[in-house]
Scaffold this active site. Structure first.
Site, short mmCIF file in Angstrom:
data_model
loop_
_atom_site.label_atom_id
_atom_site.label_comp_id
_atom_site.label_asym_id
_atom_site.label_seq_id
_atom_site.Cartn_x
_atom_site.Cartn_y
_atom_site.Cartn_z
N HIS A 36 0.47 -1.44 0.02
CA HIS A 36 -0.01 -0.07 -0.33
C HIS A 36 0.73 1.26 -0.43
O HIS A 36 2.25 1.20 0.66
CB HIS A 36 -1.11 0.50 1.12
CG HIS A 36 -1.98 1.15 0.96
ND1 HIS A 36 -1.95 2.58 2.25
CD2 HIS A 36 -2.52 1.74 0.66
CE1 HIS A 36 -2.65 2.48 2.22
NE2 HIS A 36 -2.98 2.71 1.20
N SER A 37 0.49 2.07 -1.10
CA SER A 37 1.06 3.81 -1.48
C SER A 37 2.52 3.51 -1.04
O SER A 37 3.65 2.75 -1.84
CB SER A 37 0.66 4.75 0.36
OG SER A 37 1.53 4.97 0.03
N LEU A 38 3.54 4.05 0.05
CA LEU A 38 5.21 3.79 -0.09
C LEU A 38 5.14 1.92 -0.15
O LEU A 38 6.42 1.98 -0.59
CB LEU A 38 5.65 5.06 1.26
CG LEU A 38 7.25 4.69 0.87
CD1 LEU A 38 7.57 5.25 -0.91
CD2 LEU A 38 7.80 5.23 2.07
N SER A 44 4.22 -0.12 -1.80
CA SER A 44 4.50 -0.73 -3.04
C SER A 44 4.58 -0.67 -3.58
O SER A 44 5.88 -1.25 -4.51
CB SER A 44 2.87 0.03 -3.19
OG SER A 44 3.02 0.95 -4.17
#
Length: 587
Positions: free
Chosen positions: A210-212, A214
């Site tokens: 999720h977010s960073l 990924s």
């Protein structure tokens, strides 16, 4: 104990605190607690309050007790969080959010894979959280930041130090190494521990970020070594590949060479092989009971062997056609802009493409995973933005992740952090991302209404323009009686024919124009990053979210943990690899 052993019930027990317990039978016990009241002379015990009833057994309980999780585990998914310690709008940790994710997956399995469950073809998918924020901020960096942080707006500055700065930490060579080491070692540790506790597990492994998180996983995957690309034809699945090619091909030989053979039983008990030893940290060796001196010897040996392996790879002769690879490598490490055509050139094979995608990455020693992930899922991911900032203008259509053949970029339409991937593969084409179907099998009502109004507006616009065109042609034609009569007749026939076509088109069912539209839309070449399939998938916003995009922007970035549509896509793709489909295909 007397009542249970001698089967003597209907007893009344009083405690020194004036609590009364009445044992009626093995299935009913009543506990009376005194209620203390106070008067002018001090507190005094009053009459007993409402009793507490303890029931044994489930015969007289009307509430249905839910079944537990299926014991069979078909697939394992590691979930990596983004910036900060909180992962959703309720400031919950990654463990709590993944618990919700797991609960939603169980409900989706019961709703959409009921036939496969009844036939005992599937069990469940296990989701395990991976936390890297706590190890990063336990390095002492928070103390250093506290000394230089201004005292004003304390809460806001503390929030920024705890969350937003994680992005800058990842772009720092020192802390980037800490982050990637933590993520890789934690996933390897959890995987080996999972196999130890589930020796019969034969399923695959996928990863989600999720977010960073990924972006961290994407950088790790782009730097994995695929055994099929080894020029010498030998396995390079981990950093211990150098040991296997030399004369020290196992843990026993390594310990014997270091004169530490007495600790071999410890490694054998923990089932640590050469691959696991390559990713062991000092803390893990300490937990195994290895003293400080032997720990230092082992870690020094592992690091020196890994360094010598990398030097040998850099000094190895390049095959024909790859002379420019060594010259391009420093540019990639420095993050320089790609040369014209470098992104689309397939010359040099997969490794050359890896340099193009890995352009501008922070200089770090990316660890190797002890498994090959099946699919990589990215939620609200800024991968596309970071690649663009690093200087990558285009991803080669033939490029794929070395050890992972599936990649899905899932995002909410109002997520301010999410970016697309497909336009970097096909920059000359304009096309929309794939719309994720609703888990109940249809579009949301407000989206259908919006499409219907748009289609109605286009029909009215076409009718009005057609009528104006006919009227203008009738006024501008020559005033010859015969010609005018023929022209008016032709115009009336054309108008009637157009009206009949529009009437038939409007009376058609909604499925017919949709099917026609799908047939007319040419297939889009999005490359091999996801095996030739679409990569970008957009969720359907809720009706209340469509009133104002800005109000629900933050919620859009944190909505994935409880999104049934996201979970259903993950389950669908995971079980598709096993030949199992949904009970009813979603439209």
């Amino acid at each position: 104990m007397i009542a249970v052993t001698l089967d003597e019930w209907k007893r009344k027990l009083e405690s020194p605190t004036r609590e009364v317990i009445i044992l009626h039978n093995p299935k009913l016990m009543v506990h009376y607690q005194p209620v203390a009241t106070s008067d002018d002379w001090g507190p005094s015990p009053a009459e007993q309050g409402r009793p507490r009833t303890v029931k044994r057994g489930v015969e007289n309980i009307s509430v249905d007790i839910p079944c537990g999780e299926p014991l069979q585990i078909d697939h394992l998914v590691f979930v990596v969080h983004g910036i900060g310690p909180a992962c959703d709008i309720r400031f919950r940790s990654i463990i709590q959010c993944v618990n919700d994710f797991r609960a939603v997956s169980l409900s989706m399995l019961q709703a959409h894979f009921k036939k496969a469950q009844e036939q005992q073809q599937i069990g469940r998918v296990e989701f395990l959280p991976v936390n890297w924020h706590s190890p990063l901020h336990s390095t002492g960096v928070d103390v250093d930041l506290e000394r230089i942080t201004l005292p004003s707006i304390n809460r806001l500055r503390h929030f920024i130090n705890d969350t937003i700065l994680d992005v800058f930490f990842y772009n720092s060579a020192t802390y980037c190494q800490t982050i990637v080491d933590t993520v890789a070692s934690e996933m390897n540790r959890l995987y080996l521990l999972f196999l130890q506790r589930n020796p019969d597990f034969k399923g695959g492994v996928s990863i989600a970020g999720h977010s960073l998180g990924s972006l961290i996983l994407f950088d790790l995957l782009t730097n994995q070594k695929d055994s099929s690309e080894d020029e010498d034809g030998k396995r390079e699945g981990s950093q211990m590949g150098a040991y296997e090619r030399g004369d020290t091909g196992g843990v026993k030989e390594i310990l014997k060479k270091l004169e530490l053979s007495e600790y071999y039983s410890v490694f054998e008990k923990e089932r640590v092989d050469s691959q696991a030893l390559a990713v062991c940290t000092e803390e893990e060796l300490k937990d195994m009971g290895i003293p400080l001196g032997p720990r230092m010897k082992i870690l020094h040996y592992v690091s020196s062997k890994a360094g010598s392996q990398q030097d040998a790879q850099r000094q190895a002769p390049l095959p024909a056609g790859n002379e420019a690879k060594r010259e391009d490598a420093p540019k990639a490490a420095l993050g320089s802009a790609p040369q014209p055509g470098s992104g689309s050139s397939a010359r040099g094979g997969a490794k050359r493409q890896n340099l193009d995608v890995g352009l501008g990455q922070v200089s770090a020693n990316y660890p190797q995973l002890v498994y090959k992930p099946s699919i990589f899922f990215a939620f609200g991911s800024p991968i596309g933005m970071f690649l663009t900032v690093r200087g990558v203008k285009r991803i080669d259509p033939d490029y794929s992740l070395p050890t992972c053949k599936g990649f899905f970029n899932i995002f909410h339409p109002y997520d301010p952090v999410a970016y697309r991937i497909e336009p970097m593969i096909a920059p000359d084409l304009e096309f929309e991302p794939m719309l994720l179907p609703h888990h109940k099998g249809r579009k949301r009502m407000h989206l259908e209404l919006r499409e219907g109004l748009t289609r109605m507006g286009m029909d009215l616009k076409n009718n009005l323009l057609g009528s104006l065109k006919i009227a203008w042609q009738s006024f501008t034609r020559a005033p010859l009686p015969a010609v005018e009569a023929a022209a008016s007749a032709d115009a009336e026939n054309e108008a009637e024919a157009s009206l009949e076509k529009q009437t038939v088109h409007s009376d058609a069912t909604p499925e017919e124009p949709a099917a026609g539209g799908k047939e007319e839309t040419p297939p889009v070449n999005v490359g091999m990053l996801n095996g030739g399939h679409r990569i970008d998938y957009v969720l359907q916003e809720k009706p209340i979210e469509s009133f104002n995009e800005y109000l629900f922007a933050l919620q859009g970035h944190l909505c994935y943990w409880e999104s049934e549509d996201t979970v259903l896509l993950i389950l669908k793709e995971i079980y598709h690899t096993q030949g199992i489909t949904l009970d009813q295909p979603l439209q």
